[in-house]
Each structure stands twice: as structure tokens, then as C-alpha cells.
Design a protein around this motif. Sequence first.
Motif, PDB file in Angstrom:
ATOM      1  N   LEU A 160       0.805  -0.995  -0.062  1.00 50.83           N
ATOM      2  CA  LEU A 160      -0.298   0.214   0.061  1.00 50.83           C
ATOM      3  C   LEU A 160       1.109   1.092  -0.278  1.00 50.83           C
ATOM      4  O   LEU A 160       1.638   1.314   1.001  1.00 50.83           O
ATOM      5  N   GLU A 161       0.644   1.723  -0.979  1.00 45.01           N
ATOM      6  CA  GLU A 161       1.674   3.510  -0.952  1.00 45.01           C
ATOM      7  C   GLU A 161       0.777   4.205  -1.054  1.00 45.01           C
ATOM      8  O   GLU A 161      -0.405   4.738  -2.019  1.00 45.01           O
ATOM      9  N   VAL A 162       0.345   5.177  -0.136  1.00 42.70           N
ATOM     10  CA  VAL A 162      -0.119   6.972  -0.372  1.00 42.70           C
ATOM     11  C   VAL A 162       0.923   7.737  -0.703  1.00 42.70           C
ATOM     12  O   VAL A 162       2.212   7.799   0.482  1.00 42.70           O
ATOM     13  N   ARG A 163       0.284   8.731  -1.095  1.00 43.64           N
ATOM     14  CA  ARG A 163       1.221   9.531  -1.639  1.00 43.64           C
ATOM     15  C   ARG A 163       0.080  11.116  -1.195  1.00 43.64           C
ATOM     16  O   ARG A 163      -0.338  11.518  -2.383  1.00 43.64           O
ATOM     17  N   GLU A 164       0.868  11.978  -1.043  1.00 47.32           N
ATOM     18  CA  GLU A 164       0.458  13.367  -0.659  1.00 47.32           C
ATOM     19  C   GLU A 164      -1.504  13.206  -0.433  1.00 47.32           C
ATOM     20  O   GLU A 164      -1.711  14.513  -1.442  1.00 47.32           O
ATOM     21  N   LEU A 165      -1.655  12.846  -0.001  1.00 46.24           N
ATOM     22  CA  LEU A 165      -3.247  12.503   0.186  1.00 46.24           C
ATOM     23  C   LEU A 165      -4.306  13.538   0.466  1.00 46.24           C
ATOM     24  O   LEU A 165      -4.005  13.695   1.922  1.00 46.24           O
ATOM     25  N   ALA A 223      -9.270  17.526   6.091  1.00 44.36           N
ATOM     26  CA  ALA A 223      -9.464  16.234   7.253  1.00 44.36           C
ATOM     27  C   ALA A 223      -8.288  15.478   6.601  1.00 44.36           C
ATOM     28  O   ALA A 223      -7.544  15.118   7.781  1.00 44.36           O
ATOM     29  N   VAL A 224      -7.566  15.691   5.738  1.00 42.68           N
ATOM     30  CA  VAL A 224      -6.505  14.980   5.530  1.00 42.68           C
ATOM     31  C   VAL A 224      -5.225  16.171   4.578  1.00 42.68           C
ATOM     32  O   VAL A 224      -5.801  16.143   3.728  1.00 42.68           O
ATOM     33  N   ASP A 225      -4.153  16.535   5.080  1.00 38.64           N
ATOM     34  CA  ASP A 225      -3.650  17.864   4.279  1.00 38.64           C
ATOM     35  C   ASP A 225      -1.802  17.038   3.989  1.00 38.64           C
ATOM     36  O   ASP A 225      -1.470  16.936   4.924  1.00 38.64           O
ATOM     37  N   GLY A 226      -2.018  15.701   3.190  1.00 36.84           N
ATOM     38  CA  GLY A 226      -0.699  15.710   2.170  1.00 36.84           C
ATOM     39  C   GLY A 226      -0.422  14.364   2.990  1.00 36.84           C
ATOM     40  O   GLY A 226       1.099  14.603   3.196  1.00 36.84           O
ATOM     41  N   VAL A 227      -1.061  13.599   3.308  1.00 40.78           N
ATOM     42  CA  VAL A 227      -0.568  12.098   3.958  1.00 40.78           C
ATOM     43  C   VAL A 227       0.051  11.633   3.191  1.00 40.78           C
ATOM     44  O   VAL A 227      -0.378  10.903   1.969  1.00 40.78           O
ATOM     45  N   SER A 228       1.052  11.177   3.324  1.00 40.03           N
ATOM     46  CA  SER A 228       2.333  10.420   2.107  1.00 40.03           C
ATOM     47  C   SER A 228       2.207   8.848   3.410  1.00 40.03           C
ATOM     48  O   SER A 228       2.805   8.955   4.446  1.00 40.03           O
ATOM     49  N   PHE A 229       2.719   7.338   3.496  1.00 39.85           N
ATOM     50  CA  PHE A 229       3.006   6.629   4.015  1.00 39.85           C
ATOM     51  C   PHE A 229       3.354   5.240   2.775  1.00 39.85           C
ATOM     52  O   PHE A 229       2.326   5.628   1.689  1.00 39.85           O
ATOM     53  N   ALA A 259      -6.464  15.145  -3.404  1.00 35.76           N
ATOM     54  CA  ALA A 259      -5.321  15.091  -4.669  1.00 35.76           C
ATOM     55  C   ALA A 259      -4.923  13.945  -4.015  1.00 35.76           C
ATOM     56  O   ALA A 259      -4.974  13.560  -2.699  1.00 35.76           O
ATOM     57  N   GLY A 260      -3.913  13.639  -4.618  1.00 34.27           N
ATOM     58  CA  GLY A 260      -2.766  12.114  -4.145  1.00 34.27           C
ATOM     59  C   GLY A 260      -3.622  11.434  -5.003  1.00 34.27           C
ATOM     60  O   GLY A 260      -4.068  11.490  -5.278  1.00 34.27           O
ATOM     61  N   THR A 261      -2.286  10.372  -5.001  1.00 35.73           N
ATOM     62  CA  THR A 261      -1.823   9.099  -4.924  1.00 35.73           C
ATOM     63  C   THR A 261      -2.094   8.099  -3.922  1.00 35.73           C
ATOM     64  O   THR A 261      -1.583   7.821  -3.288  1.00 35.73           O
ATOM     65  N   ILE A 262      -3.571   6.754  -4.473  1.00 30.95           N
ATOM     66  CA  ILE A 262      -3.051   5.533  -3.604  1.00 30.95           C
ATOM     67  C   ILE A 262      -2.965   4.606  -4.618  1.00 30.95           C
ATOM     68  O   ILE A 262      -3.350   4.074  -5.767  1.00 30.95           O
ATOM     69  N   PHE A 263      -1.991   3.918  -4.191  1.00 28.53           N
ATOM     70  CA  PHE A 263      -1.301   2.445  -5.298  1.00 28.53           C
ATOM     71  C   PHE A 263      -2.068   1.641  -4.033  1.00 28.53           C
ATOM     72  O   PHE A 263      -1.389   0.935  -2.794  1.00 28.53           O
ATOM     73  N   LEU A 264      -2.482   0.464  -4.042  1.00 28.46           N
ATOM     74  CA  LEU A 264      -2.664  -1.143  -3.612  1.00 28.46           C
ATOM     75  C   LEU A 264      -3.425  -2.224  -4.117  1.00 28.46           C
ATOM     76  O   LEU A 264      -3.208  -2.279  -4.908  1.00 28.46           O
ATOM     77  N   GLY A 265      -2.178  -3.242  -3.854  1.00 30.84           N
ATOM     78  CA  GLY A 265      -1.468  -3.891  -4.170  1.00 30.84           C
ATOM     79  C   GLY A 265      -1.495  -4.219  -6.183  1.00 30.84           C
ATOM     80  O   GLY A 265      -1.632  -4.582  -6.907  1.00 30.84           O
TER      81      GLY A 265
END
Lengths: 357, 256
Positions: free
Chosen positions: B9-14, B23-29, B62-68
Motif C-alpha cells: 500500500l502506498e499513499v502519496r500526498e493524500l 481532514a487529511v492534509d498531504g499524507v504519505s506513507f 488530491a494525491g495518489t493511492i496504490f494498493l496491491g
Amino acid sequence: MRIQWMLTLASLKMFIRQREAILWTILFPLLVVILFGFVRFNGVGKIELGVVNEAGAQGADLLSRIKAVRTIEVSEGTRDSEMAELGKGERDLVLIIPAGYAPAGGATDLTAFGDLEAKPQVTQLGGLVLQRVLDETTFAAAPGVRRSTLSTLPFKSRNLTYIDFLLPGILSMSIMQMGIFGVAFSFVSLKKRGILRRLWVTPIRPGDFIIAQVAMRLLVLLVQMTIMVGVGVLFLNLHFIGNLALICLLGILGGVVFLGFGFSLAGISKSEDQVAPLANIITLPMLALSGIFFSRSNLPGFVRAATSVFPLTFLADGLRSVAIDGAAVAQVMPQILGLALWGAVSCALAIRLFRWE
Amino acid sequence: MKQSGDIVLEVRELVKRYGDTVAVDGVSFSVRAREIFGILGPNGAGKTTTLECIETLRPVDAGTIFLGGLNVRAQAQEVKRIIGVQLQSSSFFDKLSLSELLVLFGEMYGRHVDPLALLDEVELRDKSRSQVVQLSGGQKQRFSIAAALVNDPVVMFLDEPTTGLDPQARRHLWGVIKRIRSEGKTVVITTHYMDEAEELCDRVAIMDAGKIIAMAPPHEMIDALVAGGFRRERVERLASLEDVFLNLTGHTIRDE
Ligand SMILES: Nc1ncnc2c1ncn2[C@@H]1O[C@H](COP(=O)(O)OP(=O)(O)O)[C@@H](O)[C@H]1O
Ligand SMILES: [Mg+2]
């Protein structure tokens, strides 16, 4: 396909396991029919007289004199239509003014038909009153002329009772209640408790769930209609002569109309408290004015016109014509079209207003 | 740290806003396979919102989320097939038994599940004929985990699963979560209990006001703090009140 079927089955299971739901959808409507059915509404009212005037202008004087009699309620029509009404029990007597009749033209024999066996008093009384009016008319036209005589002939009517009127109405009512209250309350609760959110993280599509809910309710509706008609015929002396398939078609059309309104309400309401008043605003006027408990023919003209386009009116009238008069598709086409139109409106509304959260 | 695997799982600048609230301000992990990743934070930090964006429940600003290997924003339907979700506040249908619910949820993924095996997984076999309303808080959360397992997901998301549970039930749930991980699943869990994060998680992200303000394995964070000269005002006692409580009342769960 499979998931929609599984969801329908599961919804059906949930529905059946809810005792209150069974109570409200099956037992309550039956109870209403039984209770109201045993209340007798036939106090000595007016004599319902059908007049078939085949003598044209010659019959006009007689007709107007009959109309002037307080205790007689006159409807005019053709021989076929009036005899049909008599058959249904809508008329107490039908008077035929034959083609050769003329007030001053000498003795003519007039005939009236009535169910002498089922309604002895009304038919006898009616016969006497009519003979008197006939004599007056003759005397006024030509005092010396020999009187015309009226003979009352027996006619076996089906003698429909209030149950026959009421049961299709109550059936329509419970279809409406299930569609509007059933759907609106259960969806608002599913929304509020987060049950729907949990569904949307699975791959099922919202449409699958809606289809299952609609299918479940239509199935329940079919069972409900069968039970009501069955109990009516077996225990309540319901004069059911309709086509069951046509009854089901009308029921399903009506179901779709009211389910559409139910989903619309569920869409705009956040809690059960918001659903209740809105649902009542929609259903109460129809309950009162769509001819469920009492015939709409006594309503003032403009109200009758306005209420004739209510979806519940279409449904109740349609079910009644099919169940009691044995109407065929062509005869209930106005009701079918009316319901289809309302169905289109309510579904369009549901699609616009329905929200998952 | 236990075995580390590929990134699942990759979360970038969500970024996620509700009107004016960010509520979510540029979260990456990123989360690795087979790890228990914790998102730790006070109420209102944005934990639930972050998870719901990943779970395809909320549109992302905004941001990208990749999962599997899937792009969550573009392939929501495929993502749903490989995730298992326990929502923070959600319920299940009334009037269906636990077994019937699990079978139904399995069908939603086109799977024929063995409800008893799933209930074994969360130690609820003897409740298979009960309805959710008849369960205690801890049992409900465990059932909710069983329901999240019906599709044999790659990643499980658990949103504050232990909030409101008594100490015994919490510990029991930790056991269940650890076992699920040991069977090869990746777990993302949110909590506002520090001890829970420390006990369960391989790595934690500390979140506040929509931002991640720290991310590391729990012991590294503590070591770093201590190395920086931090000392508690009072030296830790050898036992806490919770230890006293558990010692007196025992570890056996009470909710059944
Ligand atoms: N549906 C919503 N509409 C508007 N604001 C919301 C909604 N859900 C959450 N919020 C706000 O977003 C912020 C983050 O909430 P949330 O993600 O639930 O935090 P947490 O799960 O960490 O407690 C809070 O300020 C909350 O009030
Ligand atoms: Mg939360």
C-alpha cells in the motif's frame, strides 16, 4: 444475477423474521377488512334508480318528475350499462321507458327490474313510488287517458357487499404503505447504522442491492395479495371474478409506483423522525380521498376530479374493476397507463433523490 | 521488525477536504506486506478519513493511492475485491445469524465461504446461530473482523477496533489480529491507545490535525526520544494499574 438473487433471499429471510412486519403487511389489512366488513352501512337511504329512457323527448316529463322525488337517486344510462350496474348491486331498480311510450298516448306497459329477493322492501317501495309518478305524468298530459302500468320484474343481482368494495381498497392501501413506509424506514435505518457503508466496501453494486430490495417487496406483495383474496373468497364471501394475473400486474405496477416514492423519501431523510411526517403527508390524503373506505362518487366535483389522478385511486379502481367486475386489460387500460406514468415519475424522482449517506 | 516484504500500500500526498475542513492534509506513507501498520492519533486527527479514502468510500481531493499494484482512484472495483474492512461505526443486518451473514458477504465476492472456519478464526464458533445484536462489544468487533476476512483479503483495515472494550477483550482482540497477520495478511489499524500501538504494530504513523508528524517502529520512536534527553518526571513503576486490574480479574475474557 446470482448475487441479486442471494440478496433477495437474504432480504426475504430478514423480512419474514420480523414479526411486526408480518403483522403490518398481512394481518393488519385483513383485520381492517374483517372489522369494517361486518359493520353494516346499509341504513335506509335513497332508492338507487337507474332509468333507461328509450322514448326520447316523450319520456322527458316522466323522467323529470321522477327526479323530483326526494327519496329517489336517479342515474341514466343505456339498457346494457344500467342492467350491468343493477347486476353489481349499484342500483336497486332499473326503469325502462320503452320506445313507444308517450304520456298522452294511452296505456303502455312499463317495466322495472330489481332484485326482489335480496331487496324486498326497497324494490316494492320503489315500484309503488314509480307507479304513482307514472300516474301523475299521465294525468297531467291527458286526464282522461287510461293509466299505464308498471310491472316490476325480478332480476338476480350479484348483490355485492361492502367487503367487495373494501377488500381491493385495503389491498391497494397496504401496497402503498409497504412501498412508502416499509422502504423509507428500513433504508433510513440501514443508512444511519452504517450498514450500507459496510456493503459498499464489498464489490456489490448499489443497484444490486436496490434490485434485491424491490424484488423482495414485490414477492411479499404477491403473497399478500394472494392471501387477502384467498381469505376474502373463502371466509368473507368476496365476489371475486377477476383474472389473478391482471390483479398481480396491477399490484406490481402499484408496488413500483410506491416503492419509487419510498426510495425518494429515504433519499431526502436523514432519520426516521424525518420520514414519518413526509410519508404521512403523501399517504393520508390518498387514504382519505382515493376511495379506499368510501366511494369517491360522493365527493364534491372538483375534489373528485383532482383525486381521480392519485396513484392510489388508479390502483384501487383498477383492482376493484378486475376483482369485482371481471374487467379485462382493455377496460383497466386507463388505470394501467395512469400507474405507469406515476411509476415513471416516482422512479425518476427516486434516482434523483436517493442518497447512500 | 519482523520480516519486511514488498510494499502493498502506498499513499502519496493524500488530501481530503470536507467543505473548509481539511481532514487529511498531504499524507504519505507506505505499508509493507505482512506488517501491522498503525495510525495513531487523537480524535478528529483524520485517521478514519484516511482509511475511507483508501477503502474507496470517499472521493479523494488530491494525491495518489496504490494498493496491491492497483490505482485506488481509478480501479475502485478491483480494489474492493482484495481488501477486508472493519469500519469504525458500522453494523450488520439484523435478523440474520452470524453464519448467514458470513455466507452472504462471501457471495458478494462470488465466494462460497465456510462460515464456521471463519468464526473459528475469531473464536466465535459457538455464536454461529446468534444475531449480531446479541453479541457483546468485543464479540461484535471480532465478528466484524471475520466478515472482513470472507474474501481472503491482501490488506485488512481495522478502524479503532478496540475502542470501548474492556482490558480483557482488548487483549483477546490483539491475539486475533496477531494471528491473522501470522497467516500472511497485512493489517492497517488505527487507534488512540499508545499501549496498543506499542504492543501490536511493527510501525506506527502518528497523525494530528490531518498530517503525519512522525513515522517509525514504536521502539525506535521511544529510543530516539530517550536519546534526545527526555526523561519521565516520575520513573515508571514496575507495574501499572492495568496490571493490577488484570492480575485481580484475570485474563479470561468476560464478554461471553
Ligand atoms: N462526513 C464528514 N463531513 C464533514 N466533516 C467530517 C466528516 N467526517 C469527518 N469530518 C471531519 O474531519 C476531521 C477528521 O475526522 P476523522 O477522519 O473522523 O478523524 P479520526 O478518525 O482521526 O477521529 C474531523 O475534523 C471531522 O470533524
Ligand atoms: Mg475515527
